[in-house]
Design a protein around this motif. Structure first.
Motif, PDB file in Angstrom:
ATOM      1  N   SER A 140       0.837  -1.208   0.000  1.00  0.00           N
ATOM      2  CA  SER A 140       0.000   0.000   0.000  1.00  0.00           C
ATOM      3  C   SER A 140       0.869   1.255   0.000  1.00  0.00           C
ATOM      4  N   ARG A 141       1.911   1.248   0.803  1.00  0.00           N
ATOM      5  CA  ARG A 141       2.819   2.408   0.850  1.00  0.00           C
ATOM      6  C   ARG A 141       3.553   2.576  -0.484  1.00  0.00           C
ATOM      7  N   GLU A 142       3.991   1.463  -1.059  1.00  0.00           N
ATOM      8  CA  GLU A 142       4.719   1.523  -2.329  1.00  0.00           C
ATOM      9  C   GLU A 142       3.827   2.055  -3.448  1.00  0.00           C
ATOM     10  N   ASN A 143       2.584   1.590  -3.493  1.00  0.00           N
ATOM     11  CA  ASN A 143       1.665   2.050  -4.535  1.00  0.00           C
ATOM     12  C   ASN A 143       1.385   3.545  -4.403  1.00  0.00           C
ATOM     13  N   LYS A 144       1.193   4.008  -3.183  1.00  0.00           N
ATOM     14  CA  LYS A 144       0.914   5.430  -2.959  1.00  0.00           C
ATOM     15  C   LYS A 144       2.106   6.297  -3.347  1.00  0.00           C
ATOM     16  N   ALA A 145       3.306   5.795  -3.079  1.00  0.00           N
ATOM     17  CA  ALA A 145       4.521   6.571  -3.362  1.00  0.00           C
ATOM     18  C   ALA A 145       5.037   6.369  -4.784  1.00  0.00           C
ATOM     19  N   GLY A 146       4.473   5.379  -5.497  1.00  0.00           N
ATOM     20  CA  GLY A 146       4.987   5.063  -6.827  1.00  0.00           C
ATOM     21  C   GLY A 146       6.346   4.396  -6.767  1.00  0.00           C
ATOM     22  N   PHE A 147       6.634   3.762  -5.641  1.00  0.00           N
ATOM     23  CA  PHE A 147       7.938   3.127  -5.444  1.00  0.00           C
ATOM     24  C   PHE A 147       8.027   1.822  -6.231  1.00  0.00           C
ATOM     25  N   LEU A 148       9.153   1.623  -6.913  1.00  0.00           N
ATOM     26  CA  LEU A 148       9.394   0.397  -7.658  1.00  0.00           C
ATOM     27  C   LEU A 148      10.622  -0.310  -7.072  1.00  0.00           C
ATOM     28  N   GLN A 155      -4.150  -3.952  -7.760  1.00  0.00           N
ATOM     29  CA  GLN A 155      -3.283  -3.455  -8.826  1.00  0.00           C
ATOM     30  C   GLN A 155      -2.302  -4.536  -9.250  1.00  0.00           C
ATOM     31  N   MET A 156      -1.521  -4.204 -10.283  1.00  0.00           N
ATOM     32  CA  MET A 156      -0.357  -5.013 -10.609  1.00  0.00           C
ATOM     33  C   MET A 156       0.677  -4.821  -9.508  1.00  0.00           C
ATOM     34  N   PRO A 157       1.300  -5.879  -9.001  1.00  0.00           N
ATOM     35  CA  PRO A 157       2.292  -5.737  -7.930  1.00  0.00           C
ATOM     36  C   PRO A 157       3.480  -4.856  -8.350  1.00  0.00           C
ATOM     37  N   PRO A 158       4.018  -4.076  -7.426  1.00  0.00           N
ATOM     38  CA  PRO A 158       5.171  -3.221  -7.736  1.00  0.00           C
ATOM     39  C   PRO A 158       6.341  -3.949  -8.404  1.00  0.00           C
ATOM     40  N   PRO A 159       6.695  -5.191  -8.010  1.00  0.00           N
ATOM     41  CA  PRO A 159       7.823  -5.847  -8.680  1.00  0.00           C
ATOM     42  C   PRO A 159       7.595  -6.078 -10.179  1.00  0.00           C
ATOM     43  N   MET A 160       6.344  -6.344 -10.577  1.00  0.00           N
ATOM     44  CA  MET A 160       6.072  -6.513 -12.000  1.00  0.00           C
ATOM     45  C   MET A 160       6.186  -5.182 -12.730  1.00  0.00           C
ATOM     46  N   SER A 176       8.243  -2.902 -11.858  1.00  0.00           N
ATOM     47  CA  SER A 176       9.699  -2.722 -11.953  1.00  0.00           C
ATOM     48  C   SER A 176      10.252  -3.460 -13.161  1.00  0.00           C
ATOM     49  N   PHE A 177       9.774  -4.693 -13.361  1.00  0.00           N
ATOM     50  CA  PHE A 177      10.260  -5.500 -14.478  1.00  0.00           C
ATOM     51  C   PHE A 177       9.949  -4.825 -15.812  1.00  0.00           C
ATOM     52  N   ILE A 178       8.714  -4.388 -15.984  1.00  0.00           N
ATOM     53  CA  ILE A 178       8.332  -3.770 -17.256  1.00  0.00           C
ATOM     54  C   ILE A 178       9.118  -2.487 -17.490  1.00  0.00           C
ATOM     55  N   LYS A 179       9.277  -1.683 -16.449  1.00  0.00           N
ATOM     56  CA  LYS A 179      10.015  -0.431 -16.601  1.00  0.00           C
ATOM     57  C   LYS A 179      11.479  -0.696 -16.934  1.00  0.00           C
ATOM     58  N   GLN A 180      12.067  -1.727 -16.314  1.00  0.00           N
ATOM     59  CA  GLN A 180      13.481  -2.021 -16.538  1.00  0.00           C
ATOM     60  C   GLN A 180      13.750  -2.518 -17.947  1.00  0.00           C
TER      61      GLN A 180
END
Length: 229
Positions: free
Chosen positions: A92-100, A126-131, A133-137
């Motif tokens: 929840s914190r990561e999604n709010k902050a846009g943290f990857l 949502q889509m999990p933050p690690p996924m 991260s993968f797409i962005k990388q």
């Protein structure tokens, strides 16, 4: 005088020969490009998945059986907590902050793959933050991307829309979502026995339907059928 004429004739011959060979080379390159564009034996498949309770992993393995793609599990450099509620709060914190989160998983040559399956559970609807991260990388521009999802019965949320949003320049095909376990209630791995049989049937129908409209995927499925005969 004769030597000059011979030299001139020789130059003309070389120019004509070079033009012919160049034309053949271009034709060959065009044919290869067209063949690869519509699907061929060269089509390569990558199946990338994130799985906490092994349900998404089980679906990824079923996809591998039907496509013979390479299977890759997404792992973060800093693992998520084992405690369910602690993970919910962190996500929840990561999604709010846009943290990857940074990934431990590394793929050396993403360019070789034509079709990429992306599998993930629903985290915070949502889509999990690690996924992400993968797409962005890796970008994935120009790839045919096919999402699949397992969830606790509340649906994929914005997960498939997230794939469309993050996969800029990709061809994104309709995704598949399946009901998995309910970690909150202590129901973890469920993709076994009759549930596994049902999931495999749903997955097969989904792939066949997608293959009718996508030449790359159809070539993969056709190749696998031939190998199975």
């Amino acid at each position: 005088m004769k030597s000059r004429r011979f030299y001139s004739f020789y130059l003309v011959f070389l120019l004509l020969a070079g033009s012919v060979f160049s034309g053949h080379a271009i034709a060959r390159q065009t044919a290869v490009a067209e063949k690869r564009a519509v699907g061929s034996a060269d089509t390569k498949v990558l199946i990338v998945y994130l799985s906490r309770t092994r349900n998404t992993k089980a679906i990824a393995e079923l996809i591998q059986q039907q496509t013979q793609g390479e299977l890759v599990s997404i792992e973060t450099q800093v693992p998520y907590p084992e405690n369910y509620q602690a993970t919910v709060d962190q996500v929840s914190r990561e999604n709010k902050a846009g943290f990857l989160p940074k990934l431990k998983t590394q793929i050396n040559n993403i360019a070789q793959y034509d079709v990429i399956f992306l599998g993930f559970p629903t985290w915070g609807m949502q889509m999990p933050p690690p996924m992400k991260s993968f797409i962005k990388q890796y970008g994935l521009s120009g790839k045919t991307v096919i999402p699949f999802n397992t969830n606790a019965g509340y649906g994929v949320g914005s997960g498939f829309d997230d794939v469309q949003r993050y996969c800029s320049g990709c061809t994104v095909l309709p995704g598949l979502q399946l009901k998995g376990g309910k970690e909150r209630d202590g129901i973890l791995f469920v993709m076994e026995g009759q549930r596994a049989i049902e999931a495999k049937a749903q997955l097969s129908q989904w792939l066949i339907k997608l293959g009718k409209d996508n030449a790359l995927l159809n070539s993969v499925l056709s190749r696998q059928q031939l190998q199975a005969q």
